[in-house]
Design an enzyme around this catalytic site. Structure first.
Site, PDB file in Angstrom:
ATOM      1  N   CYS A  40      45.047  36.893  33.504  1.00  0.00           N
ATOM      2  CA  CYS A  40      46.132  37.525  32.749  1.00  0.00           C
ATOM      3  C   CYS A  40      47.029  38.342  33.662  1.00  0.00           C
ATOM      4  O   CYS A  40      46.737  39.501  33.961  1.00  0.00           O
ATOM      5  CB  CYS A  40      45.560  38.393  31.636  1.00  0.00           C
ATOM      6  SG  CYS A  40      46.818  39.265  30.702  1.00  0.00           S
ATOM      7  N   CYS A  80      48.348  41.576  32.248  1.00  0.00           N
ATOM      8  CA  CYS A  80      47.360  42.657  32.137  1.00  0.00           C
ATOM      9  C   CYS A  80      47.102  43.299  33.498  1.00  0.00           C
ATOM     10  O   CYS A  80      46.972  44.507  33.606  1.00  0.00           O
ATOM     11  CB  CYS A  80      46.025  42.142  31.630  1.00  0.00           C
ATOM     12  SG  CYS A  80      46.114  41.147  30.168  1.00  0.00           S
ATOM     13  N   ASP A  81      46.969  42.484  34.522  1.00  0.00           N
ATOM     14  CA  ASP A  81      46.392  42.961  35.765  1.00  0.00           C
ATOM     15  C   ASP A  81      47.340  42.960  36.959  1.00  0.00           C
ATOM     16  O   ASP A  81      47.006  43.488  38.019  1.00  0.00           O
ATOM     17  CB  ASP A  81      45.159  42.109  36.110  1.00  0.00           C
ATOM     18  CG  ASP A  81      44.126  42.121  34.993  1.00  0.00           C
ATOM     19  OD1 ASP A  81      44.156  43.070  34.190  1.00  0.00           O
ATOM     20  OD2 ASP A  81      43.313  41.202  34.913  1.00  0.00           O
TER      21      ASP A  81
END
Lengths: 108, 317
Positions: B143, B146-147
């Site tokens: 992701c 997300c990261d």
């Protein structure tokens, strides 16, 4: 009557976490993180329902990079459970409420 | 206690929620099992929860974020009376009607339904190479949104050659000093506009005909072992982050062994959303391996709701 969630920053982190009488669960999150939003309501529930067992803090990794780096947070949401200022559990990723509570309780 | 519903919708991505909006407006009072929070793609809101800007969903000229779009769809479904439950279906029995669904591990089914719309979507494939499981969330991610933030100023790799791989790579250049796209072939599957964007981006490099053999690193990712698919030559890419975007598998666990699947594992639908089981309809990525867009998925959810409504009527429900 539940307790509230404490907002932590690089400046306040050590003091708040170090002096917490109860275990403190810290939510490393950011505004742009979808999975963080999914678990936010669960953490609010915990703050209300579990306040006799542990308390909750949240740290915005966007503006508190130092603390996120210090604890090697490379993926969010990451939940770190601190007991007497020490990390006792690390939970990465959004999970259902029951699964989160189980992992937290096992480490209290 | 078992409750009965005319339409049970499983899934809450664009397909499930569009089906919910249409079924609710048709006064069918659908129950929607939206899933539970998770960081894969198997979660309320579906795969769009892990994206940033959606630029190709008609009606949003300035783009909208995936999570916002899904929150809007959810609110719209609720407004018309869809009954959304934040839980998972544990088991589904399609062998007799009404269909039976279990939301707990009780013996008795939690819900019985005259019609079921399966909109469980798809989720990210993993590479299945050594080091992958161990280093997930320690420099290896599925992701980017997300990261990606945590790879500021680092050299990283994106594995894959489709739209999602290119989108992730382009997004990751906001943070990383370089992004190497590692692809098994010598050309991309991604759409033209995405390709042009990637080729024009100075931070993006390409490792063509390259297959990942191992993710290296003890505590966190320190490199990516790869092999040239043409020459067989092995080498190590010096990266500290790896994003996997090699494709998807449909979430068919609930219906495996019950409904006809395509050879590639997707639910087989004939005309519209009809499956081989009467009363069971499928919509979105669980049955679509060709288009896989938010808008086609929403359209397919609409088709399923209309198919289900007409079928229920024909059955005298």
């Amino acid at each position: 009557m539940g307790t509230t969630i404490t907002t932590l920053t690089d400046a306040t982190f050590d003091e708040v976490v170090g002096s917490s009488e109860k275990p403190i669960l810290v939510d490393f999150w950011a505004e742009w993180c979808g999975p963080c939003k999914m678990i936010a309501p669960i953490l609010e529930d915990f703050a209300a329902e579990q306040s006799d067992k542990f308390v909750i803090g949240k740290l915005d990794v966007d503006v508190n990079v130092a603390t996120a780096t210090k604890f090697s947070v490379m993926s969010i949401p990451t939940l770190l459970l601190f007991k007497n200022g020490e990390v006792v559990a690390r939970l990465v990723g959004a999970k259902p409420k029951g699964a989160l509570l189980q992992e937290i309780t096992a480490n209290l | 206690m078992t409750e009965h519903t005319r339409v049970l919708i499983i899934g809450s991505g664009p397909a499930g929620l569009t089906a919910a909006i249409y079924s609710a407006r048709a006064q069918l009072q659908p129950i929607v099992i939206e899933g539970e929070p998770s960081s894969t793609t198997d979660q309320p809101g579906g795969q769009l929860m892990l994206t940033t800007d959606i630029e190709n969903f008609p009606g949003f000229p300035e783009a909208i974020t995936g999570p916002e779009l899904m929150a809007n769809m959810r609110a719209q479904a609720e407004r018309f009376g869809a009954d959304l439950r934040t839980t998972k279906v544990q088991k589904l029995d399609c062998s007799a009607r009404p269909f039976r669904a279990w939301l707990t591990d009780d013996l008795e089914p939690s819900v019985t339904a005259d019609a079921v719309i399966l909109a469980t979507g798809a989720q990210s494939l993993m590479m299945g190479v050594p080091g992958e499981d161990r280093l997930l969330s320690h420099g290896l991610s599925t992701c980017a949104t997300c990261d990606g933030f945590f790879f500021r100023g680092q050299d990283i790799a994106v594995v894959g050659g489709g739209d999602s791989a290119i989108e992730e790579a382009t997004f990751l250049t906001r943070f990383a000093s370089s992004v190497t796209i590692v692809h098994r072939r010598d050309s991309l599957r991604a759409s033209k506009i995405m390709q042009e964007r990637a080729f024009a981006n100075e931070k993006i490099r390409f490792a063509w005909n390259t297959q990942v053999t191992e993710v290296l690193g003890d505590e966190k990712v320190s490199g990516l072992a790869v092999r040239d698919t043409v020459t067989g030559e092995a080498r190590v890419l010096d990266v500290t982050g790896v994003f996997v975007a090699i494709g998807h598998i449909p979430n068919t666990t609930l219906v495996t062994g019950q409904v006809d699947l395509e050879e590639n594992g997707y639910v087989r639908t004939g005309l519209g959303s009809f499956t081989n089981i009467e009363g069971l309809f499928a919509a979105g990525d669980v049955q679509d391996h060709v288009y896989r867009q938010a808008i086609t998925s929403a359209g397919s959810g609409c088709i399923a709701a209309i198919d289900a409504e007409r079928w229920l009527e024909s059955q005298g429900h």
